[in-house]
Design an enzyme around this catalytic site. Structure first.
Site, PDB file in Angstrom:
ATOM      1  N   HIS A 154      38.019  32.471  40.208  1.00 11.09           N
ATOM      2  CA  HIS A 154      39.617  33.211  40.441  1.00 11.09           C
ATOM      3  C   HIS A 154      39.695  33.191  40.916  1.00 11.09           C
ATOM      4  CE1 HIS A 154      43.088  36.248  38.695  1.00 11.09           C
ATOM      5  NE2 HIS A 154      42.926  36.692  39.950  1.00 11.09           N
ATOM      6  N   GLU A 155      39.521  33.587  42.718  1.00 11.68           N
ATOM      7  CA  GLU A 155      39.387  33.754  43.610  1.00 11.68           C
ATOM      8  C   GLU A 155      40.081  32.166  44.790  1.00 11.68           C
ATOM      9  OE1 GLU A 155      41.015  36.374  44.509  1.00 11.68           O
ATOM     10  OE2 GLU A 155      40.037  37.178  43.108  1.00 11.68           O
TER      11      GLU A 155
HETATM   12  C1  NB4 Z   1      40.309  39.166  40.290  1.00  9.97           C
HETATM   13  C2  NB4 Z   1      39.475  38.883  38.721  1.00  9.97           C
HETATM   14  C3  NB4 Z   1      40.184  38.519  37.521  1.00  9.97           C
HETATM   15  C4  NB4 Z   1      39.465  38.498  36.773  1.00  9.97           C
HETATM   16  C5  NB4 Z   1      37.312  41.475  36.051  1.00  9.97           C
HETATM   17  C6  NB4 Z   1      38.353  42.899  36.421  1.00  9.97           C
HETATM   18  C7  NB4 Z   1      40.135  43.547  37.372  1.00  9.97           C
HETATM   19  C8  NB4 Z   1      41.542  41.930  39.861  1.00  9.97           C
HETATM   20  C9  NB4 Z   1      41.601  40.532  39.832  1.00  9.97           C
HETATM   21  C10 NB4 Z   1      38.396  37.412  37.747  1.00  9.97           C
HETATM   22  C11 NB4 Z   1      38.478  38.275  38.737  1.00  9.97           C
HETATM   23  C12 NB4 Z   1      42.469  40.390  41.374  1.00  9.97           C
HETATM   24  C13 NB4 Z   1      42.411  39.315  42.453  1.00  9.97           C
HETATM   25  C14 NB4 Z   1      39.150  44.307  37.359  1.00  9.97           C
HETATM   26  C15 NB4 Z   1      37.954  44.673  36.323  1.00  9.97           C
HETATM   27  C16 NB4 Z   1      35.935  45.853  36.648  1.00  9.97           C
HETATM   28  C17 NB4 Z   1      34.782  46.537  37.778  1.00  9.97           C
HETATM   29  C18 NB4 Z   1      34.826  48.166  39.259  1.00  9.97           C
HETATM   30  C19 NB4 Z   1      34.853  49.728  39.425  1.00  9.97           C
HETATM   31  C20 NB4 Z   1      37.218  49.250  38.841  1.00  9.97           C
HETATM   32  C21 NB4 Z   1      36.794  47.615  38.599  1.00  9.97           C
HETATM   33  C22 NB4 Z   1      37.285  47.267  36.761  1.00  9.97           C
HETATM   34  F1  NB4 Z   1      39.782  45.791  37.855  1.00  9.97           F
HETATM   35  N1  NB4 Z   1      39.205  42.351  36.912  1.00  9.97           N
HETATM   36  N2  NB4 Z   1      41.465  44.061  37.941  1.00  9.97           N
HETATM   37  N3  NB4 Z   1      42.044  42.301  38.152  1.00  9.97           N
HETATM   38  N4  NB4 Z   1      42.887  39.481  41.604  1.00  9.97           N
HETATM   39  N5  NB4 Z   1      37.397  43.962  36.156  1.00  9.97           N
HETATM   40  N6  NB4 Z   1      37.197  45.595  36.827  1.00  9.97           N
HETATM   41  N7  NB4 Z   1      35.543  48.141  38.312  1.00  9.97           N
HETATM   42  O1  NB4 Z   1      40.194  42.592  40.380  1.00  9.97           O
HETATM   43  O2  NB4 Z   1      44.332  39.002  41.617  1.00  9.97           O
HETATM   44  O3  NB4 Z   1      43.274  37.634  43.547  1.00  9.97           O
HETATM   45  O4  NB4 Z   1      36.577  49.955  39.539  1.00  9.97           O
HETATM   46 NI    NI Z   2      43.864  36.719  41.484  1.00  9.22          NI
END
Ligand code: NB4
Ligand code: NI
Length: 184
Positions: A154-155
């Site tokens: 994704h990144e």
């Molecule tokens: C990037 C992700 C989207 C799908 C899967 C997920 C969350 C993102 C985007 C793959 C990569 C950001 C960067 C989450 C999340 C699970 C783990 C740990 C404790 C909360 C956290 C929540 F927030 N995606 N959001 N989206 N992007 N899992 N989690 N948890 O991160 O746009 O390009 O804290």
């Molecule tokens: Ni993103």
């Protein structure tokens, strides 16, 4: 600190550009940006701080999302106990090889630069061999699988101007070929 106000949204042309390679030695400014990107992820995963600053939770943040068109991304994937499972700044990341097997997050994907929810599976390679450089220019090569591999893809897509919904099947968003495994 980076907040949601610093994150650009879908429609901004920077998100559709191919980002430029980082050159070494890295400037102090670019190293500081990397630190702030990782700090954003830490803050966004801390319920108190996230609530206070109204941060959406994130496990990755790419430089183009803060309107810096460089090939650099922060990734912070915690394990079940919230200890860092994969915590790296990836500079000039390159996928050296990828599995034929595909994987998708069962909940679909969301992006900090996309304000609406877009349902559907995002097929990605289940396993990748990733090369990247750290802030000091040291080369890293690691085999990644499942969730961590999906986050890194994704990144890396952001560095190439690609957004997650580009990969969703337009006719049937939840259609995948039978060899695609669902994660999570
Ligand atoms: C990037 C992700 C989207 C799908 C899967 C997920 C969350 C993102 C985007 C793959 C990569 C950001 C960067 C989450 C999340 C699970 C783990 C740990 C404790 C909360 C956290 C929540 F927030 N995606 N959001 N989206 N992007 N899992 N989690 N948890 O991160 O746009 O390009 O804290
Ligand atoms: Ni993103």
């Amino acid at each position: 600190m980076i907040t949601m106000e610093n994150i650009i949204r879908d429609g901004n042309p920077t998100l559709r550009a191919r980002a430029k390679a980082v050159t070494f030695p890295m400037s102090t400014e670019t190293k500081e940006l990397a630190g702030k990107m990782m700090e954003f992820l830490e803050n966004s995963q801390n319920p108190e701080i996230a609530e206070k600053y109204k941060l959406r939770a994130g496990v990755g943040l790419a430089a183009p999302q803060v309107d810096v068109s460089l090939r650099m991304t922060a990734v912070l994937v915690p394990d079940e106990n919230n200890a860092p499972l994969f915590k790296h700044i990836l500079v000039n990341p390159t996928i050296l090889s990828e599995s034929v097997r595909m994987a998708a997050l069962s909940e679909g994907e969301g992006c900090l630069s996309v304000d609406r929810e877009i349902p559907g599976y995002v097929p990605r390679h289940d396993r990748i061999t990733l090369r990247w450089y750290d802030l000091d220019g040291n080369k890293h090569v690691e085999k990644l699988r499942d969730y961590v591999a999906i986050v890194c893809q994704h990144e890396i897509d952001h560095l190439n101007g690609i957004l997650f919904y580009d990969h969703i099947n337009k006719e049937n968003p939840f259609k995948t070929d039978p060899s695609t495994i669902l994660i999570g």
